[in-house]
Design a protein around this motif. Structure first.
Motif, PDB file in Angstrom:
ATOM      1  N   THR A 192       0.826  -1.201   0.000  1.00 39.35           N
ATOM      2  CA  THR A 192       0.000   0.000   0.000  1.00 39.35           C
ATOM      3  C   THR A 192       0.862   1.253   0.000  1.00 39.35           C
ATOM      4  O   THR A 192       2.087   1.195   0.151  1.00 39.35           O
ATOM      5  CB  THR A 192      -0.958  -0.001   1.216  1.00 39.35           C
ATOM      6  N   TYR A 293      -5.151  -6.763 -15.686  1.00 43.35           N
ATOM      7  CA  TYR A 293      -3.866  -6.086 -15.553  1.00 43.35           C
ATOM      8  C   TYR A 293      -2.865  -6.539 -16.602  1.00 43.35           C
ATOM      9  O   TYR A 293      -1.731  -6.086 -16.624  1.00 43.35           O
ATOM     10  CB  TYR A 293      -3.319  -6.301 -14.136  1.00 43.35           C
ATOM     11  N   TRP A 328      -9.331  -8.899  -4.681  1.00 41.26           N
ATOM     12  CA  TRP A 328      -9.733  -8.094  -3.530  1.00 41.26           C
ATOM     13  C   TRP A 328      -9.245  -8.746  -2.241  1.00 41.26           C
ATOM     14  O   TRP A 328      -9.007  -9.946  -2.183  1.00 41.26           O
ATOM     15  CB  TRP A 328     -11.239  -7.838  -3.492  1.00 41.26           C
ATOM     16  N   GLY A 342      -8.274  -4.520  -6.482  1.00 43.92           N
ATOM     17  CA  GLY A 342      -7.318  -4.205  -7.532  1.00 43.92           C
ATOM     18  C   GLY A 342      -5.881  -4.360  -7.078  1.00 43.92           C
ATOM     19  O   GLY A 342      -5.598  -4.700  -5.925  1.00 43.92           O
ATOM     20  N   LEU A 343      -4.971  -4.100  -8.005  1.00 44.43           N
ATOM     21  CA  LEU A 343      -3.533  -4.178  -7.753  1.00 44.43           C
ATOM     22  C   LEU A 343      -2.921  -2.819  -8.040  1.00 44.43           C
ATOM     23  O   LEU A 343      -3.015  -2.306  -9.150  1.00 44.43           O
ATOM     24  CB  LEU A 343      -2.898  -5.249  -8.638  1.00 44.43           C
ATOM     25  N   SER A 344      -2.285  -2.231  -7.047  1.00 38.13           N
ATOM     26  CA  SER A 344      -1.797  -0.857  -7.167  1.00 38.13           C
ATOM     27  C   SER A 344      -0.397  -0.747  -7.756  1.00 38.13           C
ATOM     28  O   SER A 344       0.088   0.364  -7.984  1.00 38.13           O
ATOM     29  CB  SER A 344      -1.822  -0.184  -5.801  1.00 38.13           C
ATOM     30  N   ALA A 374      -6.514   0.529  -8.513  1.00 41.26           N
ATOM     31  CA  ALA A 374      -6.893  -0.089  -7.249  1.00 41.26           C
ATOM     32  C   ALA A 374      -7.502   0.954  -6.318  1.00 41.26           C
ATOM     33  O   ALA A 374      -7.310   2.158  -6.498  1.00 41.26           O
ATOM     34  CB  ALA A 374      -5.675  -0.730  -6.585  1.00 41.26           C
ATOM     35  N   ASP A 376      -8.143   1.427  -1.941  1.00 40.16           N
ATOM     36  CA  ASP A 376      -8.109   0.992  -0.549  1.00 40.16           C
ATOM     37  C   ASP A 376      -9.173   1.777   0.193  1.00 40.16           C
ATOM     38  O   ASP A 376      -9.133   3.014   0.216  1.00 40.16           O
ATOM     39  CB  ASP A 376      -6.748   1.274   0.095  1.00 40.16           C
ATOM     40  N   THR A 388     -14.624  -1.091  -7.315  1.00 43.69           N
ATOM     41  CA  THR A 388     -14.704  -2.357  -8.040  1.00 43.69           C
ATOM     42  C   THR A 388     -15.397  -2.172  -9.381  1.00 43.69           C
ATOM     43  O   THR A 388     -14.924  -2.676 -10.420  1.00 43.69           O
ATOM     44  CB  THR A 388     -15.464  -3.398  -7.204  1.00 43.69           C
ATOM     45  N   ILE A 391     -13.138  -0.182 -11.866  1.00 45.90           N
ATOM     46  CA  ILE A 391     -12.026  -0.982 -12.389  1.00 45.90           C
ATOM     47  C   ILE A 391     -12.530  -1.969 -13.442  1.00 45.90           C
ATOM     48  O   ILE A 391     -11.910  -2.158 -14.486  1.00 45.90           O
ATOM     49  CB  ILE A 391     -11.305  -1.722 -11.243  1.00 45.90           C
TER      50      ILE A 391
END
Length: 418
Positions: A192, A293, A328, A342-344, A374, A376, A388, A391
């Protein structure tokens, strides 16, 4: 009880979330042969996320956290072989070899081997008193027993990832004096943004947990009463109990010795199949392609375990399917629920949205250019749900409106050109 109408055998190695969910999904998809699950853990398969949370803080037996009841396996004709380790796979003979040397045939094989905790090679660690990882129900039982018997209840948690922080919060709740030592310059550094790390560091401080960053543990000295945890900057900390939460090692040894492709996990295609048409792999141990991704990833999450299990079960029964899920995750610490979607990785802009008149309620939105990667969400289910959707659909978002808490938090108000 399900009637076994076919002589085919599907063997599953690993009976955690992915393995168990696969077995039941396979039966639902129409598999009429035998389904056999092997797992080294002697206990009925259980939920793992509560281990560092509610299970650690309660007196409940693990039976309160079972994935399925014993009767459910019997009803579906699923055979559990618990407390048994598979030591080898013979692909050419389509057999698995158990630790006692016995060999068993399969028609289809599923690797749900998961991961194990890293135990760092710190001098004195393994000879210290009351040192525990936190990966299994047995680990938690040992921690609870040791804590109950300890007079001072001084706990050092090595590692400031989610497991370390969740464990720290849970131990504090039940009366321990907790200190977290993190080797990196901030907690949650791998997963994060710095702003989120700062929030969680402050959250723990508010609740009486001390967190120290840039602390590389180099040795542990032990006497009859306590452990002394030493760091390379000359500082030291006293501990009655030491919890190690520095990460995991993926269990790929069986797959590697069987000649399967290993690349940051067991490499699988979009149906969770390996290079062998009769062998699938699912869950934490896999390196799989994520179409959202456009790259291969390895994920440590219940969501991925369950989704891959469903895909593999359908594919094994000859149905058209592919993995197409947005990752998630979640974490509960004190009065905070963090939901991540998501993936940051690779973000170049972070936008924080703080909801007006709501304490500890905000969200972090990760962008690469105009693309949302993503979100958080802290105590903010709405942000998680909207993130969500954004994305999945790929909507372009008006970033100025997103950052402004005066703008009503609804998709129609946040989209660009609205």
């Amino acid at each position: 009880m399900t009637e076994i109408k076919d002589s085919k055998i599907c063997v599953v190695i690993g009976a955690s979330h992915s393995g168990v969910n696969f077995a039941f999904a396979l039966r639902r998809e129409g598999w009429e042969g035998n389904i056999i699950l092997y797992d080294a853990d002697p206990l009925l398969p259980y939920h793992r996320p509560p281990l560092s949370k509610t299970y650690l803080t309660s007196d409940d037996d693990i039976d309160k956290n079972l994935l399925k009841s014993a009767e459910s396996y019997e009803k579906e004709g699923i055979t559990l072989k618990l407390g048994i380790k598979v030591s080898a796979i013979k692909r050419e003979k389509k057999q698995v070899v158990l630790n006692d040397g016995t060999q068993h045939s399969y028609d289809k094989l599923v690797l749900a081997t998961g991961a194990r905790p890293i135990i760092p090679p710190i001098p004195g660690l393994m000879s210290s008193n009351n040192i525990f990882p936190l990966r299994t129900a047995a680990d938690v039982t040992n921690i609870r027993t040791c804590l109950a018997a300890s007079d001072n209840k001084r706990v050092i948690v090595i590692g400031g990832g989610f497991i370390g922080l969740e464990t720290a919060a849970s131990l504090k709740k039940i009366g321990a004096s907790v200190t977290v030592l993190e080797r990196e310059d901030r907690v949650l550094a791998r997963v994060t943004a710095p702003e989120m790390s700062a929030f969680f560091q402050n959250l723990h401080a508010e609740n009486g947990v001390a967190i120290f960053s840039n602390k590389n543990v180099i040795a542990i000295d032990t006497n009859t009463k306590e452990n002394v945890v030493k760091c390379d900057d000359g500082t030291s900390y006293i501990a009655d109990i030491i919890i190690v939460g520095v990460g995991i090692l993926v269990n790929t040894e069986l797959a590697a010795s069987a000649g399967l492709i290993i690349e940051n996990g067991i490499k699988v295609d979009e149906t969770a199949k390996t290079l062998d048409d009769d062998i699938f792999a699912i869950g934490d141990c896999t390196f799989h392609y994520n179409p959202h991704y456009r790259r291969f990833v390895r994920l440590e999450s219940v969501q991925n375990a369950v989704d891959q299990a469903k895909v593999a079960a359908a594919a094994m029964c000859g149905k058209e399917t592919r993995y197409d899920s947005i990752p998630w995750f979640w974490s509960n610490q004190y009065d905070v629920k963090l939901q991540m979607v998501g993936l940051s990785n690779g973000y170049d802009q972070l936008i924080l949205r703080r909801e007006a008149d709501k304490e500890k309620c905000f969200s972090a939105w990760y962008f690469r250019g105009d693309r949302l990667l993503a979100v958080d969400a802290v105590n903010n289910a709405k942000a998680y749900v909207y993130g969500t959707k954004f994305i999945k659909i790929g909507n372009k978002i008006n970033k100025e409106k997103l950052a402004d808490p005066a703008v009503e938090f609804k998709p129609i108000h946040l989209l660009a050109n609205k």
